[in-house]
Design an enzyme around this catalytic site. Structure first.
Site, short mmCIF file in Angstrom:
data_model
loop_
_atom_site.label_atom_id
_atom_site.label_comp_id
_atom_site.label_asym_id
_atom_site.label_seq_id
_atom_site.Cartn_x
_atom_site.Cartn_y
_atom_site.Cartn_z
N ASN A 30 41.37 40.10 35.29
CA ASN A 30 40.29 39.14 35.43
C ASN A 30 40.31 38.57 36.84
O ASN A 30 41.17 37.76 37.18
CB ASN A 30 40.45 38.02 34.39
N LYS A 67 38.18 36.62 38.21
CA LYS A 67 37.58 35.28 38.30
C LYS A 67 36.59 35.24 39.48
O LYS A 67 35.93 36.24 39.75
CB LYS A 67 38.67 34.22 38.38
N HIS A 77 37.04 31.82 27.85
CA HIS A 77 38.20 31.55 28.70
C HIS A 77 38.35 30.04 28.87
O HIS A 77 37.36 29.29 28.90
CB HIS A 77 38.01 32.22 30.06
N GLU A 98 38.91 28.25 31.29
CA GLU A 98 38.20 27.70 32.45
C GLU A 98 36.72 27.50 32.14
O GLU A 98 36.08 26.61 32.73
CB GLU A 98 38.39 28.62 33.65
N GLU A 125 45.94 32.75 25.74
CA GLU A 125 46.24 32.25 27.08
C GLU A 125 46.60 30.77 27.01
O GLU A 125 45.72 29.91 27.00
CB GLU A 125 45.04 32.44 28.00
N GLY A 158 47.64 30.41 35.98
CA GLY A 158 47.63 30.11 37.40
C GLY A 158 48.69 29.12 37.85
O GLY A 158 48.65 28.64 38.99
N SER A 189 50.01 33.86 33.84
CA SER A 189 50.95 34.18 34.91
C SER A 189 51.76 35.45 34.60
O SER A 189 52.98 35.50 34.82
CB SER A 189 51.89 32.99 35.17
#
Length: 246
Positions: free
Chosen positions: A10, A12, A97, A99, A166, A172, A208
């Protein structure tokens, strides 16, 4: 039924046309045996999907979108429909996701609608679920993730859906769930799948994932692959993660 592993990248909001050389470097570093053992998926920004489709025309790399609209078409400025992604050659799309959930206010109902739209367009939705650090420290992680799954997952056979676990606190940040903790959550997700075919559901781990930890994570029985963020931008690092599939 054996579940085929999947390693998905991904990107992003990263990547310009100058980065298309990623394809050649990745293909030169990935081992043919690993590609045969598992499925490789790249989810670049929408602006690069068509270009990567040409680069991968004769390569065993599938393409996916990072999000799609719940609507098929209409007055939705800036949105991309699932049918548009399929038209570009995508086979998958990420929905829900963290985010998107946090930054765009997407609820489980929004994610469910997007996953349904993906299925209608012939795409496989990758439905993301995961808890925050506060929720984990409060002992609520499994309940939060199971509730997200049940409210977000579309009404479909397990083979037509991929779930990505996730943990928000690991995305991240450089922190990764311990393999045994990731395994426990994946087992809980499989058991909570709203159907009697949970053993056929592919569940990816994201948070990660790097070449250094991929093999140990992928050895867990209920981890069917990985959704890779930052490391997927480096073609050699991503290839190393794919090469961990056996």
């Amino acid at each position: 039924m054996a579940r085929r592993a999947m390693i998905a990248g991904n990107w992003k909001m990263n990547g310009l046309s100058a980065d298309l050389a990623w394809a050649e470097t990745f293909l030169g570093a990935v081992e043919p045996a690993a590609v045969e053992a598992g499925e490789v998926l790249l989810c670049p920004p929408a602006t690069l999907i068509a270009d990567f489709a040409r680069r991968f025309a004769d390569a065993p790399v599938a393409l996916g979108g990072q999000d799609c609209a719940a609507q098929e078409s209409g007055a939705h400025t800036g949105d991309i429909s699932a049918a548009m992604l399929a038209d570009l050659g995508c086979t998958h799309v990420i929905v829900g996701h963290s985010e998107r959930r946090a930054g765009h206010g997407e609820t489980d109902a929004h994610v469910h609608a997007k996953a349904a739209a993906a299925l209608e367009a012939g795409l496989t939705p990758i439905v993301c679920v995961g808890e925050t650090l506060d929720q984990r420290e409060a002992g609520e992680a499994e309940a939060v993730v199971v509730n997200q799954l049940r409210a977000s997952a579309p009404d479909a056979a397990a083979e037509r859906v991929v779930v990505a676990y996730e943990p928000v606190w690991a995305i991240g940040t450089g922190r990764t769930a311990a393999p045994e903790d990731a395994q426990a959550m994946h087992a809980a997700i499989r058991a909570a799948w709203p159907g009697d075919d949970g053993d056929r559901l592919r569940i990816l781990y994201g948070g990660s994932v790097k070449p250094a930890n991929a093999a140990e994570l992928l050895r867990q029985p209920d981890l069917d692959g990985a959704l890779v963020g930052g490391a997927s931008l480096d073609p050699e690092a991503f290839a190393a993660i794919v090469n961990a599939v056996r």
